[in-house]
Design a protein around this motif. Structure first.
Motif, short mmCIF file in Angstrom:
data_model
loop_
_atom_site.label_atom_id
_atom_site.label_comp_id
_atom_site.label_asym_id
_atom_site.label_seq_id
_atom_site.Cartn_x
_atom_site.Cartn_y
_atom_site.Cartn_z
N SER A 31 1.14 4.13 -2.95
CA SER A 31 0.87 5.55 -2.70
C SER A 31 2.01 6.42 -3.21
CB SER A 31 0.64 5.80 -1.21
OG SER A 31 1.84 5.70 -0.47
N ASN B 262 -8.22 0.94 -6.28
CA ASN B 262 -9.22 1.98 -5.98
C ASN B 262 -8.58 3.30 -5.61
OD1 ASN B 262 -11.36 0.21 -6.44
ND2 ASN B 262 -11.49 -0.40 -4.29
N GLU B 263 -7.44 3.23 -4.92
CA GLU B 263 -6.86 4.45 -4.34
C GLU B 263 -5.65 4.98 -5.09
OE1 GLU B 263 -8.21 6.01 -1.81
OE2 GLU B 263 -9.79 4.53 -1.52
N HIS B 264 -4.93 4.12 -5.79
CA HIS B 264 -3.63 4.56 -6.26
C HIS B 264 -3.34 4.15 -7.72
CE1 HIS B 264 -2.76 5.88 -2.21
NE2 HIS B 264 -3.03 4.67 -1.75
N HIS C 236 -7.60 -2.42 -2.86
CA HIS C 236 -7.31 -1.12 -2.24
C HIS C 236 -6.41 -0.29 -3.14
CE1 HIS C 236 -6.04 1.79 0.88
NE2 HIS C 236 -4.83 1.63 0.35
N LYS D 165 0.82 -1.21 0.00
CA LYS D 165 0.00 0.00 0.00
C LYS D 165 0.85 1.26 0.00
CE LYS D 165 -3.81 -2.31 2.42
NZ LYS D 165 -4.57 -2.40 3.70
#
Length: 245
Positions: free
Chosen positions: A25, A50-52, A47, A21
């Motif tokens: 990022s 969806n986020e990065h 995750h 993670k």
């Protein structure tokens, strides 16, 4: 420019998941390798997507040579390159030497030492120039705690061949380092008396707490950055001062 790609073993849980993670990022595409934690690997992958950045899971038992080779082949086929390899997968073990069966010896060393060696060998063959290799060890190689002989010895070997690897790959701008966590609150603690181990970790650190997976992930992120391009062949203790020598 092509996005850089990081391959992390043991990426479905604990420190490995946190590293996945954190590097995502920072802009890396992530190859999440796992052996048993399929649900965790899927959650980490989702995750990241969806986020990065991009992420893909790959199943591999690093104790098996054919699976290590296939892991690199599959990751290269999917992403086109590998810039960072984080060898985090490992097995904890606590038992007095007098009670250890040789099957336990083989089991721990096959994954922790032989498996990490094969991952390093394939990394040396496949990683991009100016890449990063980081092997995860343990502060037990300094403390030499009772009942941890197999785990400690399996990680001491990793520290040894990481230093040689740094010499062999330095001309290509590739760094090879070891991150050595202290007591860290991960699922691995459940192999012993987790509450007692957490309390010990907090009492042993001058900072008064047990380590968290994110503490280790942040240190890994620093070492793979260009800011740490001149650090190689080192064992970096990330332990809140549990070992000060």
């Amino acid at each position: 420019m092509a996005k850089k790609v990081a391959l992390i073993t043991g990426g479905g849980t604990g420190i490995g998941a946190a590293i996945c993670k954190r590097l995502a990022s920072d802009g890396f595409d992530i190859a999440v390798a796992y052996s048993r934690s399929s649900d965790g690997a899927e959650q980490v992958c989702n995750h990241i997507r969806n986020e990065h950045t991009k992420a893909q899971i790959f199943k591999a038992d690093i104790a098996e040579e054919s699976e290590v080779r296939q892991l690199f082949s599959d990751a290269l086929s999917h992403f086109g390159r590998i810039d960072v390899v984080i060898n985090n997968a490992g097995i904890g073990h606590m038992k007095p030497i007098a009670e250890i069966d040789m099957s336990e010896y083989d089991f721990i060393f096959n994954t922790n030492t032989r498996g990490t060696f094969m991952m390093c060998r394939e990394a040396a063959r496949n990683i991009e120039d100016n890449g990063r290799i980081i092997n995860i060890s343990t502060g037990a190689t300094i403390s030499n705690s009772a009942n941890m002989s197999l785990y400690t010895a399996s990680k001491i070997a990793i520290e040894g061949f990481t230093k040689v690897l740094a010499r062999e790959l330095g001309a290509r701008g590739i760094t090879a380092n070891v991150v050595s966590p202290g007591m860290t609150d991960t699922p691995m603690l459940e192999g012993g008396d987790a509450d007692t181990l957490r309390k010990y970790g907090a009492s042993a650190s001058p900072m008064g707490r047990c380590g968290e997976s994110e503490d280790i992930a942040d240190a890994v992120a620093a070492l793979v950055s260009n800011d740490c391009r001149w650090i190689t062949g080192q064992v970096i203790g990330v332990n809140g001062g549990m070992t000060i020598v």
